[in-house]
Design a protein around this motif. Structure first.
Motif, PDB file in Angstrom:
ATOM      1  N   ASN A  61       0.849  -1.188   0.000  1.00  0.00           N
ATOM      2  CA  ASN A  61       0.000   0.000   0.000  1.00  0.00           C
ATOM      3  C   ASN A  61       0.892   1.248   0.000  1.00  0.00           C
ATOM      4  O   ASN A  61       1.853   1.319   0.773  1.00  0.00           O
ATOM      5  CB  ASN A  61      -0.892  -0.016   1.247  1.00  0.00           C
ATOM      6  CG  ASN A  61      -1.914   1.094   1.246  1.00  0.00           C
ATOM      7  OD1 ASN A  61      -1.578   2.267   1.164  1.00  0.00           O
ATOM      8  ND2 ASN A  61      -3.174   0.728   1.348  1.00  0.00           N
ATOM      9  N   TYR A  86       0.612   3.920   1.328  1.00  0.00           N
ATOM     10  CA  TYR A  86       0.630   4.568   2.637  1.00  0.00           C
ATOM     11  C   TYR A  86       1.313   3.714   3.702  1.00  0.00           C
ATOM     12  O   TYR A  86       1.439   4.147   4.847  1.00  0.00           O
ATOM     13  CB  TYR A  86      -0.798   4.895   3.079  1.00  0.00           C
ATOM     14  CG  TYR A  86      -1.428   6.036   2.319  1.00  0.00           C
ATOM     15  CD1 TYR A  86      -1.362   7.339   2.799  1.00  0.00           C
ATOM     16  CD2 TYR A  86      -2.076   5.816   1.114  1.00  0.00           C
ATOM     17  CE1 TYR A  86      -1.938   8.399   2.096  1.00  0.00           C
ATOM     18  CE2 TYR A  86      -2.655   6.862   0.404  1.00  0.00           C
ATOM     19  CZ  TYR A  86      -2.578   8.151   0.898  1.00  0.00           C
ATOM     20  OH  TYR A  86      -3.150   9.190   0.196  1.00  0.00           O
ATOM     21  N   SER A  87       1.748   2.525   3.340  1.00  0.00           N
ATOM     22  CA  SER A  87       2.327   1.610   4.323  1.00  0.00           C
ATOM     23  C   SER A  87       3.664   2.122   4.851  1.00  0.00           C
ATOM     24  O   SER A  87       4.564   2.461   4.068  1.00  0.00           O
ATOM     25  CB  SER A  87       2.532   0.228   3.697  1.00  0.00           C
ATOM     26  OG  SER A  87       3.285  -0.603   4.561  1.00  0.00           O
ATOM     27  N   ASP A 115      -0.546   8.551  -4.781  1.00  0.00           N
ATOM     28  CA  ASP A 115      -0.741   9.431  -3.630  1.00  0.00           C
ATOM     29  C   ASP A 115      -0.274   8.728  -2.369  1.00  0.00           C
ATOM     30  O   ASP A 115      -0.527   7.539  -2.175  1.00  0.00           O
ATOM     31  CB  ASP A 115      -2.224   9.799  -3.490  1.00  0.00           C
ATOM     32  CG  ASP A 115      -2.688  10.744  -4.592  1.00  0.00           C
ATOM     33  OD1 ASP A 115      -1.834  11.474  -5.138  1.00  0.00           O
ATOM     34  OD2 ASP A 115      -3.896  10.736  -4.898  1.00  0.00           O
ATOM     35  N   GLY A 116       0.422   9.458  -1.530  1.00  0.00           N
ATOM     36  CA  GLY A 116       0.902   8.890  -0.284  1.00  0.00           C
ATOM     37  C   GLY A 116       2.108   9.649   0.224  1.00  0.00           C
ATOM     38  O   GLY A 116       2.696  10.478  -0.499  1.00  0.00           O
ATOM     39  N   PRO A 117       2.530   9.356   1.455  1.00  0.00           N
ATOM     40  CA  PRO A 117       3.618  10.118   2.079  1.00  0.00           C
ATOM     41  C   PRO A 117       4.997   9.843   1.486  1.00  0.00           C
ATOM     42  O   PRO A 117       5.945  10.569   1.794  1.00  0.00           O
ATOM     43  CB  PRO A 117       3.550   9.664   3.544  1.00  0.00           C
ATOM     44  CG  PRO A 117       2.929   8.301   3.494  1.00  0.00           C
ATOM     45  CD  PRO A 117       1.946   8.340   2.365  1.00  0.00           C
ATOM     46  N   TYR A 118       5.126   8.805   0.649  1.00  0.00           N
ATOM     47  CA  TYR A 118       6.452   8.430   0.151  1.00  0.00           C
ATOM     48  C   TYR A 118       6.613   8.720  -1.344  1.00  0.00           C
ATOM     49  O   TYR A 118       7.588   8.306  -1.961  1.00  0.00           O
ATOM     50  CB  TYR A 118       6.717   6.944   0.433  1.00  0.00           C
ATOM     51  CG  TYR A 118       6.420   6.590   1.870  1.00  0.00           C
ATOM     52  CD1 TYR A 118       7.221   7.069   2.909  1.00  0.00           C
ATOM     53  CD2 TYR A 118       5.312   5.808   2.207  1.00  0.00           C
ATOM     54  CE1 TYR A 118       6.940   6.780   4.230  1.00  0.00           C
ATOM     55  CE2 TYR A 118       5.018   5.511   3.531  1.00  0.00           C
ATOM     56  CZ  TYR A 118       5.831   6.004   4.536  1.00  0.00           C
ATOM     57  OH  TYR A 118       5.539   5.719   5.845  1.00  0.00           O
TER      58      TYR A 118
END
Length: 371
Positions: A237, A239-240, A307-310
């Motif tokens: 994921n 977001y993982s 989309d995501g923090p990474y």
């Protein structure tokens, strides 16, 4: 055909081939990499296929064969525990190999559990099966077939919590194989027997000596290509936090990062650049392989668009790794005139077979940014 005493077989072309590469067994699988090609087609040409392209007919004819292939994989390679898989073909009786090879995985001498048994579970194989199930599900949808069982298999195997429970080592904070394992193994030469009071002319081969009893556990002192598979096959994921940890570990020089590409086994791993027998130099224990680097760049490109923090970090790493691999292969081609099987992780120099325009030619796709 004839058999040589050195466990080598010569084929009809007169090429010497190790005997273990010759015999084919119906229980032993190899990575279903063809599904990567199918996945590329589905991602890039699905719309044209649906517009009445004749290639859809080819896919129609191929579909039942893909089903049979996948079903064979999903029955012959299952593990003892639900949701686990293990490569068949490892020799659990050998006393010659430092770590029994897993030829069927395509990663040959890459370190696995030291004592092969039925309790093993291999994270790369689980990821291959999940990716193949996803591709079959998409093909079924494209052909207006019922692909629910493939989609369900994909959802089951790609569930990150389930994956983490079976393959994430809390100790090393990395994805790992699991099995009967010890790092306490060394190669030693047994005493040479005396003959009629005289020493023999030939020394006996070195054998494996176990200095610490194995136990069932994660093979988590080994960090390398296998540790990356949930990332390489894009099952994580976006977001993982596990993805964030992998991106951080990718950049660590004591693990896989070099100026020439990602090495196959971390420098901190116990079997880094260790011979598997006194006659077998390290193969997947440090050298840089272009097929796996292509998959890593491909995965970085994928996560840089999610989309995501990474997302931003994946984009930065994408540019760096792609640059390193392309630059080194080009430099070595200019220096030697060859594209090589693998590349030295300390100097970047080409080594192994050449010319090797098999998977090393993936550098052309890297240059064109085709994933």
């Amino acid at each position: 055909m004839f058999k040589a005493t050195a466990c080598l077989t010569i084929d009809l072309l007169g090429i010497w081939v190790p005997e273990e590469f010759v015999t084919q067994r119906n229980s032993n699988a190899n990575p279903p990499t063809f599904f990567l090609t199918l996945q590329f087609i589905l991602r890039n040409f699905a719309n044209s296929l649906m517009d009445g392209d004749d290639r859809l007919g080819t896919l129609e004819r191929l579909y039942p064969r893909l089903q049979a292939w996948f079903d064979w994989f999903n029955t012959t390679q299952i593990g003892e525990e639900s949701g686990t898989y293990r490569w068949r073909g490892r020799d659990g009786t050998t006393n010659r190999e430092l770590n029994p090879k897993t030829l069927t995985s395509g990663l040959d001498d890459y370190p696995r559990a030291s004592h092969p048994n039925i309790d093993e579970r291999h994270v790369d194989l689980r990821c291959w099966i999940a990716m193949a199930a996803s591709a079959l599900s998409e093909i079924a949808q494209l052909l207006n077939r019922n692909g629910n069982r493939y989609n369900n298999t994909f959802l089951y195997l790609s569930d990150n919590d389930f994956l983490d429970n079976l393959h994430w080592s809390p100790k090393s904070e990395s994805y790992s194989d699991f099995g009967l394992h010890t790092d306490g193994v060394v190669l030693k030469r047994p005493p040479a027997p005396k003959t009629h009071g005289h020493h023999p002319q030939h020394k006996p081969d070195m054998i494996r000596v176990v200095t610490k009893a194995p136990e069932l556990k994660f093979v988590d002192t080994t960090f390398g290509y296998v540790s990356l598979f949930p990332f390489l096959l894009q099952l994580l994921n976006p977001y993982s936090p596990k993805l964030g940890k992998i991106l951080k570990d990718l950049q660590r020089p004591e693990f896989l990062w070099t100026e020439y590409g990602l090495r196959s086994l971390g420098k901190s791993s116990p079997l880094y650049m260790k011979r598997n027998t006194e006659h077998d130099p390290p193969y997947w224990r440090g050298p840089i392989w272009i097929n796996m680097n292509y998959m890593a760049v491909r995965a970085l490109d994928f996560y840089s668009h999610q989309d995501g923090p990474y997302r931003a970090e994946a984009g930065k790493l994408y540019a760096k790794l792609r640059h390193n691999v392309i630059t080194n292969i080009h430099r070595e081609y200019r220096r030697t005139g060859y594209v090589w099987e693998q590349y030295n992780d300390k100097t970047g120099e080409g080594q192994g077979s050449r010319p090797f325009t098999g998977w090393s030619a993936l550098v052309v796709l890297l240059m064109a940014e085709l994933y």
